[in-house]
Design an enzyme around this catalytic site. Sequence first.
Site, PDB file in Angstrom:
ATOM      1  N   TYR A  94      34.866  24.722 -26.658  1.00  0.00           N
ATOM      2  CA  TYR A  94      34.339  26.048 -26.350  1.00  0.00           C
ATOM      3  C   TYR A  94      34.181  26.899 -27.609  1.00  0.00           C
ATOM      4  O   TYR A  94      33.339  27.784 -27.656  1.00  0.00           O
ATOM      5  CB  TYR A  94      35.283  26.790 -25.394  1.00  0.00           C
ATOM      6  CG  TYR A  94      35.020  26.543 -23.932  1.00  0.00           C
ATOM      7  CD1 TYR A  94      35.154  25.280 -23.391  1.00  0.00           C
ATOM      8  CD2 TYR A  94      34.652  27.585 -23.092  1.00  0.00           C
ATOM      9  CE1 TYR A  94      34.934  25.058 -22.045  1.00  0.00           C
ATOM     10  CE2 TYR A  94      34.423  27.382 -21.742  1.00  0.00           C
ATOM     11  CZ  TYR A  94      34.561  26.114 -21.228  1.00  0.00           C
ATOM     12  OH  TYR A  94      34.335  25.910 -19.898  1.00  0.00           O
ATOM     13  N   LYS A 109      41.722  12.392 -22.807  1.00  0.00           N
ATOM     14  CA  LYS A 109      40.827  11.239 -22.863  1.00  0.00           C
ATOM     15  C   LYS A 109      41.214  10.479 -24.126  1.00  0.00           C
ATOM     16  O   LYS A 109      40.419  10.303 -25.050  1.00  0.00           O
ATOM     17  CB  LYS A 109      39.365  11.726 -22.884  1.00  0.00           C
ATOM     18  CG  LYS A 109      38.337  10.653 -22.735  1.00  0.00           C
ATOM     19  CD  LYS A 109      38.235  10.076 -21.331  1.00  0.00           C
ATOM     20  CE  LYS A 109      37.294   8.898 -21.300  1.00  0.00           C
ATOM     21  NZ  LYS A 109      37.331   8.149 -20.013  1.00  0.00           N
ATOM     22  N   ASP A 115      39.293  11.243 -16.295  1.00  0.00           N
ATOM     23  CA  ASP A 115      38.506  10.661 -15.189  1.00  0.00           C
ATOM     24  C   ASP A 115      39.429  10.216 -14.060  1.00  0.00           C
ATOM     25  O   ASP A 115      39.180  10.460 -12.879  1.00  0.00           O
ATOM     26  CB  ASP A 115      37.610   9.514 -15.685  1.00  0.00           C
ATOM     27  CG  ASP A 115      38.327   8.520 -16.584  1.00  0.00           C
ATOM     28  OD1 ASP A 115      39.481   8.780 -16.989  1.00  0.00           O
ATOM     29  OD2 ASP A 115      37.735   7.460 -16.879  1.00  0.00           O
ATOM     30  N   ASP A 118      38.697  23.536 -17.412  1.00  0.00           N
ATOM     31  CA  ASP A 118      37.606  24.223 -16.721  1.00  0.00           C
ATOM     32  C   ASP A 118      37.171  23.386 -15.518  1.00  0.00           C
ATOM     33  O   ASP A 118      37.039  23.883 -14.396  1.00  0.00           O
ATOM     34  CB  ASP A 118      36.431  24.412 -17.690  1.00  0.00           C
ATOM     35  CG  ASP A 118      35.238  25.053 -17.006  1.00  0.00           C
ATOM     36  OD1 ASP A 118      35.446  26.030 -16.261  1.00  0.00           O
ATOM     37  OD2 ASP A 118      34.104  24.574 -17.206  1.00  0.00           O
ATOM     38  N   ASP A 136      38.279  23.824 -11.093  1.00  0.00           N
ATOM     39  CA  ASP A 136      37.344  23.986  -9.973  1.00  0.00           C
ATOM     40  C   ASP A 136      37.625  22.931  -8.902  1.00  0.00           C
ATOM     41  O   ASP A 136      37.606  23.217  -7.705  1.00  0.00           O
ATOM     42  CB  ASP A 136      35.888  23.838 -10.444  1.00  0.00           C
ATOM     43  CG  ASP A 136      35.260  25.174 -10.820  1.00  0.00           C
ATOM     44  OD1 ASP A 136      36.016  26.107 -11.166  1.00  0.00           O
ATOM     45  OD2 ASP A 136      34.022  25.284 -10.774  1.00  0.00           O
TER      46      ASP A 136
HETATM   47  C1  IPM Z   1      35.813  29.741 -15.941  1.00  0.00           C
HETATM   48  C2  IPM Z   1      34.326  29.819 -16.073  1.00  0.00           C
HETATM   49  C3  IPM Z   1      34.023  30.129 -17.532  1.00  0.00           C
HETATM   50  C4  IPM Z   1      34.537  28.982 -18.364  1.00  0.00           C
HETATM   51  C5  IPM Z   1      32.547  30.398 -17.834  1.00  0.00           C
HETATM   52  C6  IPM Z   1      31.964  31.440 -16.923  1.00  0.00           C
HETATM   53  C7  IPM Z   1      32.347  30.748 -19.282  1.00  0.00           C
HETATM   54  O1  IPM Z   1      33.725  28.653 -15.642  1.00  0.00           O
HETATM   55  O2  IPM Z   1      36.490  30.743 -16.233  1.00  0.00           O
HETATM   56  O3  IPM Z   1      36.293  28.691 -15.530  1.00  0.00           O
HETATM   57  O4  IPM Z   1      33.855  27.958 -18.505  1.00  0.00           O
HETATM   58  O5  IPM Z   1      35.643  29.098 -18.876  1.00  0.00           O
HETATM   59 MG    MG Z   2      35.033  27.277 -14.750  1.00  0.00          MG
END
Ligand code: IPM
Ligand code: MG
Length: 370
Positions: A143, A200, A232, A256, A260
């Site tokens: 990042y 990884k 993975d 990240d 999710d």
């Molecule tokens: C998160 C989001 C952010 C990230 C984006 C919006 C920059 O996906 O906070 O997880 O990738 O960190």
């Molecule tokens: Mg995210």
Amino acid sequence: MTSFRIAVIPGDGIGPEVTASTCDVLRAVAGSSGHEFLFTEVKAGGIAIDTQGEPLPEETLRIARESDAVLLGAVGGPKWDNLPGTMRPEAALLGLRKGLGLYANLRLAVLFPELKSASPLRPDLVAEGVDVLIVRELTGGIYFGKRGLEKSDECLEDGTPKGMEAFDIETYSEAEIERILRVGFRSAMQRRKHVTVVDKANILETSRLWRKVAERVKADYPEVTMEFMYVDNASMQLLRRPRSFDVIITSNMFGDILSDEAGMITGSIGMLPSASLGAPGTPGMYEPVHGSAPDIAGKGIANPMATILSAAMMLRYSLGLQEEGEKIEKAVRSVLSQGYRTADIVQDPDEPVLGTEEITGKVIEAYEKL
Ligand code: IPM
Ligand code: MG
């Protein structure tokens, strides 16, 4: 009485609605605890681009730095999707993370017993609940690495010119790896004392350094069990046996993605809070895991509970108000167990569906009864 300065960054989409609700809850906390919260609202994200010409105005970062904690709604939306990288709303998030030194991101994926059937996983896999804490490194890795875009003079094997070529570099130092691992191990000590370091290492040099540092840090936490897992495989095991995870510690990019996935396992991303923390004594930033949800913005139907629970984390981690933080969490649970739902977490057509303000009222009511 203590006064706390809280920088509020409503942002875009449903951000303004969920932060307004959360400030109402915090006002109720102030009313009954005798503490005072001084809110300063500042702009970041798309709204800042529209009104001040940049995603993260200097004033926003300054006020955030001068506060005791930052409460953020969400940033971004389709309106700003075609802007170049540094001018996108997301640049505000990265700027806040870097500018406040928020290297540790704690994301909880908890399956609330009241919402069990919301999980897309087979009931037998989640029957006993899910409770995973993802500790994501937040100010390093790909990042924030060197990146670039240039014209290549080379060709593919078949002679096709490569055209433009882009790169993003992943870099991690031992010191950066060690401090995030320590956050993870300390968190595990408060929980079920098991960490999974996700990487990884079969491919990446950075991951091999993570493993080396992890072995060293682990020696300081003899009670904590540690396993290494390739990313993975981890993404698969999270679906197969989510209950075997306690704390996952991982890099910025892998965190990240996995956060999710873990959020989805609970089926209620609208319920999940997060905390981003830096060095002790510096302001932490608290925000819901869900994004700006532009499709439902302004309709008064957004679920404010992830932001309200983020404020509970703020009370615990940044303001030293453990008891009040716990009371907020109990109030949210109580509202759920009374059967109140926002549209995103409704399961049974007979359940009463409340809007943002109505459910906030229920949380405040429950809080005041505790
Ligand atoms: C998160 C989001 C952010 C990230 C984006 C919006 C920059 O996906 O906070 O997880 O990738 O960190
Ligand atoms: Mg995210």
